[in-house]
Design a protein around this motif. Structure first.
Motif, PDB file in Angstrom:
ATOM      1  N   GLU A 178      16.045 -18.774  16.397  1.00  0.00           N
ATOM      2  CA  GLU A 178      16.153 -18.401  17.935  1.00  0.00           C
ATOM      3  C   GLU A 178      17.970 -18.368  18.060  1.00  0.00           C
ATOM      4  O   GLU A 178      18.372 -19.188  17.485  1.00  0.00           O
ATOM      5  CB  GLU A 178      15.592 -19.751  18.596  1.00  0.00           C
ATOM      6  N   LEU A 179      18.083 -17.864  19.009  1.00  0.00           N
ATOM      7  CA  LEU A 179      19.600 -17.621  19.282  1.00  0.00           C
ATOM      8  C   LEU A 179      19.716 -18.338  20.730  1.00  0.00           C
ATOM      9  O   LEU A 179      19.042 -18.609  21.278  1.00  0.00           O
ATOM     10  CB  LEU A 179      19.902 -16.060  19.639  1.00  0.00           C
ATOM     11  N   SER A 180      21.288 -18.638  20.711  1.00  0.00           N
ATOM     12  CA  SER A 180      21.752 -19.334  22.037  1.00  0.00           C
ATOM     13  C   SER A 180      21.414 -18.254  22.951  1.00  0.00           C
ATOM     14  O   SER A 180      21.298 -17.014  22.805  1.00  0.00           O
ATOM     15  CB  SER A 180      23.067 -19.806  21.738  1.00  0.00           C
ATOM     16  N   GLY A 181      21.644 -18.709  24.404  1.00  0.00           N
ATOM     17  CA  GLY A 181      21.792 -17.965  25.406  1.00  0.00           C
ATOM     18  C   GLY A 181      22.547 -16.721  25.416  1.00  0.00           C
ATOM     19  O   GLY A 181      22.376 -15.665  25.733  1.00  0.00           O
ATOM     20  N   GLY A 182      24.025 -17.055  25.088  1.00  0.00           N
ATOM     21  CA  GLY A 182      25.069 -16.122  24.942  1.00  0.00           C
ATOM     22  C   GLY A 182      24.779 -15.442  23.960  1.00  0.00           C
ATOM     23  O   GLY A 182      25.037 -14.069  24.205  1.00  0.00           O
ATOM     24  N   GLN A 183      24.158 -15.700  22.663  1.00  0.00           N
ATOM     25  CA  GLN A 183      24.127 -14.600  21.735  1.00  0.00           C
ATOM     26  C   GLN A 183      22.955 -13.515  21.934  1.00  0.00           C
ATOM     27  O   GLN A 183      23.089 -12.369  21.999  1.00  0.00           O
ATOM     28  CB  GLN A 183      23.566 -15.335  20.389  1.00  0.00           C
ATOM     29  N   TRP A 184      21.942 -14.238  22.597  1.00  0.00           N
ATOM     30  CA  TRP A 184      20.949 -13.157  23.338  1.00  0.00           C
ATOM     31  C   TRP A 184      21.369 -12.068  24.166  1.00  0.00           C
ATOM     32  O   TRP A 184      21.276 -11.063  24.377  1.00  0.00           O
ATOM     33  CB  TRP A 184      19.786 -13.978  24.019  1.00  0.00           C
ATOM     34  N   GLN A 185      22.476 -12.786  25.248  1.00  0.00           N
ATOM     35  CA  GLN A 185      23.088 -12.014  26.075  1.00  0.00           C
ATOM     36  C   GLN A 185      23.854 -10.649  25.232  1.00  0.00           C
ATOM     37  O   GLN A 185      23.884  -9.476  25.731  1.00  0.00           O
ATOM     38  CB  GLN A 185      23.795 -12.609  27.024  1.00  0.00           C
ATOM     39  N   LYS A 186      24.424 -11.069  24.310  1.00  0.00           N
ATOM     40  CA  LYS A 186      25.279  -9.969  23.480  1.00  0.00           C
ATOM     41  C   LYS A 186      24.368  -9.133  22.767  1.00  0.00           C
ATOM     42  O   LYS A 186      24.630  -7.890  22.758  1.00  0.00           O
ATOM     43  CB  LYS A 186      26.024 -10.723  22.470  1.00  0.00           C
ATOM     44  N   VAL A 187      23.058  -9.460  22.309  1.00  0.00           N
ATOM     45  CA  VAL A 187      22.208  -8.517  21.824  1.00  0.00           C
ATOM     46  C   VAL A 187      21.702  -7.733  22.962  1.00  0.00           C
ATOM     47  O   VAL A 187      21.513  -6.256  22.683  1.00  0.00           O
ATOM     48  CB  VAL A 187      21.058  -9.200  21.192  1.00  0.00           C
ATOM     49  N   ALA A 188      21.302  -8.041  24.261  1.00  0.00           N
ATOM     50  CA  ALA A 188      21.189  -7.226  25.480  1.00  0.00           C
ATOM     51  C   ALA A 188      22.082  -6.477  25.685  1.00  0.00           C
ATOM     52  O   ALA A 188      21.895  -5.142  25.958  1.00  0.00           O
ATOM     53  CB  ALA A 188      20.490  -8.099  26.480  1.00  0.00           C
ATOM     54  N   LEU A 189      23.432  -6.928  25.570  1.00  0.00           N
ATOM     55  CA  LEU A 189      24.581  -6.108  26.146  1.00  0.00           C
ATOM     56  C   LEU A 189      24.537  -4.834  24.822  1.00  0.00           C
ATOM     57  O   LEU A 189      24.765  -3.596  25.456  1.00  0.00           O
ATOM     58  CB  LEU A 189      25.851  -6.740  26.051  1.00  0.00           C
ATOM     59  N   SER A 190      24.455  -5.207  23.571  1.00  0.00           N
ATOM     60  CA  SER A 190      24.388  -4.225  22.772  1.00  0.00           C
ATOM     61  C   SER A 190      23.316  -3.042  22.963  1.00  0.00           C
ATOM     62  O   SER A 190      23.436  -1.727  22.800  1.00  0.00           O
ATOM     63  CB  SER A 190      24.300  -4.754  21.377  1.00  0.00           C
ATOM     64  N   ARG A 191      22.272  -3.537  23.458  1.00  0.00           N
ATOM     65  CA  ARG A 191      20.940  -2.729  23.655  1.00  0.00           C
ATOM     66  C   ARG A 191      21.346  -1.693  24.626  1.00  0.00           C
ATOM     67  O   ARG A 191      20.975  -0.544  24.579  1.00  0.00           O
ATOM     68  CB  ARG A 191      19.639  -3.659  24.243  1.00  0.00           C
ATOM     69  N   ALA A 192      22.310  -2.003  25.795  1.00  0.00           N
ATOM     70  CA  ALA A 192      22.668  -0.974  26.694  1.00  0.00           C
ATOM     71  C   ALA A 192      23.443   0.195  26.079  1.00  0.00           C
ATOM     72  O   ALA A 192      23.613   1.049  26.517  1.00  0.00           O
ATOM     73  CB  ALA A 192      23.529  -1.816  27.880  1.00  0.00           C
ATOM     74  N   PHE A 193      24.229  -0.094  25.140  1.00  0.00           N
ATOM     75  CA  PHE A 193      25.105   0.854  24.644  1.00  0.00           C
ATOM     76  C   PHE A 193      24.290   1.712  23.324  1.00  0.00           C
ATOM     77  O   PHE A 193      24.932   2.484  22.761  1.00  0.00           O
ATOM     78  CB  PHE A 193      26.273   0.135  23.619  1.00  0.00           C
TER      79      PHE A 193
END
Length: 284
Positions: A178-193
């Motif tokens: 499990e990731l922290s909320g901030g790490q999950w958000q960076k994964v999602a941000l990467s997904r956009a790119f």
């Protein structure tokens, strides 16, 4: 069995929802220099008495940046969902490259858009697949994973994991992490790119789950670098991030209340200036 049936009821209700007809088949418009245009766009959710958007007019051209500001429920995310044709406008029309979105082939349109919503998905996949889901045509392309993760600032913590991009995320499967909320958000941000050919980038509160140690300025510096010659739309409650946008639009109760750049809106001393000063006071 009763509780399980409740979940099935939700599923069947979802599957029974009407699906808009895909009548468009075009993959390009006649005037790309016009970019994205909203012409007197209004939208009302089914069963609602008030319009979520009311008479919205705006334009963003290639290479320009637009920031949307407003309180929760003002219609910012609804506007993005209309852009991606998750919904159809109740009134007015939206054009891309001078062509009504209804005339676009839906898949061709969505290839043009890279987006991270505030309520992003946390998939029980590997890290790489989570990022690759941003463009399913290349979901197994490891080089694209790494490039997108670098832009989305997820690469440092991914590379520190024992299995790197092959790390299983979530708790559904054995050995999942499990990731922290901030790490999950960076994964999602990467997904956009992941969609390197997308020329419309949309970030909806992209740093809301990141802690104070995460450099918000660094996130948006990467965003600006990666979005050169693209149309970029940013939704954020943090005025320190939207001030760099060429055009800032303040939305209130579905209507555009103010528009301009940071300096001109401060000079107007209206809603934007009030909210900016209120937030700035909290950091003094």
């Amino acid at each position: 069995m009763y509780e399980d049936n409740l979940y099935l009821s939700n599923l069947y209700e979802y599957l029974e929802q009407p699906v808009p007809k895909r009548i468009g088949n075009l993959s390009s418009g006649p005037t790309p220099e016009r970019g994205l245009e909203f012409e007197d766009v209004s939208f009302t959710y089914a069963g609602a008495s008030q319009k979520a958007l009311n008479g919205v007019n705006l334009q963003i051209k290639p290479g320009e940046s637009l920031a949307l500001v407003g309180e929760n429920g003002s219609g910012k995310t609804t506007l993005i969902k209309l852009l991606t044709r998750l919904y159809e406008p109740t009134e007015g029309r939206i054009l891309l490259d001078g062509l009504d979105l209804k005339e676009w082939d839906v898949e061709a349109l969505r290839k043009r858009v890279g987006v991270i919503f505030q309520d992003f998905g946390r998939y029980q996949f590997t890290v790489g697949e989570n990022i690759g889901a941003g463009d399913v045509r290349h979901i197994d392309d490891k080089q694209r994973w790494k490039k997108a993760a670098t832009t989305g600032l997820a690469a440092p913590f991914i590379e520190d994991m024992p299995d790197g991009y092959e790390t299983q995320l979530g708790r559904w499967f054995q050995g999942g992490r499990e990731l922290s909320g901030g790490q999950w958000q960076k994964v999602a941000l990467s997904r956009a790119f992941m969609r390197s050919d997308a020329d419309i980038l949309v970030l909806d509160e992209p740093t809301a789950a990141m802690d104070a140690s995460s450099s918000e300025a660094e996130v948006f510096e990467h965003f600006r670098t990666a979005s050169n010659n693209k149309m970029t739309i940013l939704i954020s409650h943090r005025f320190s991030t939207v001030r760099a946008a060429a055009q800032i639009i303040v939305i209130h109760q579905g209507k555009i209340l103010e528009r301009g750049n940071h300096e001109s809106l401060l000079a107007e001393d209206g809603q934007y200036a009030h909210l900016f000063k209120l937030q700035a006071r909290g950091y003094q």
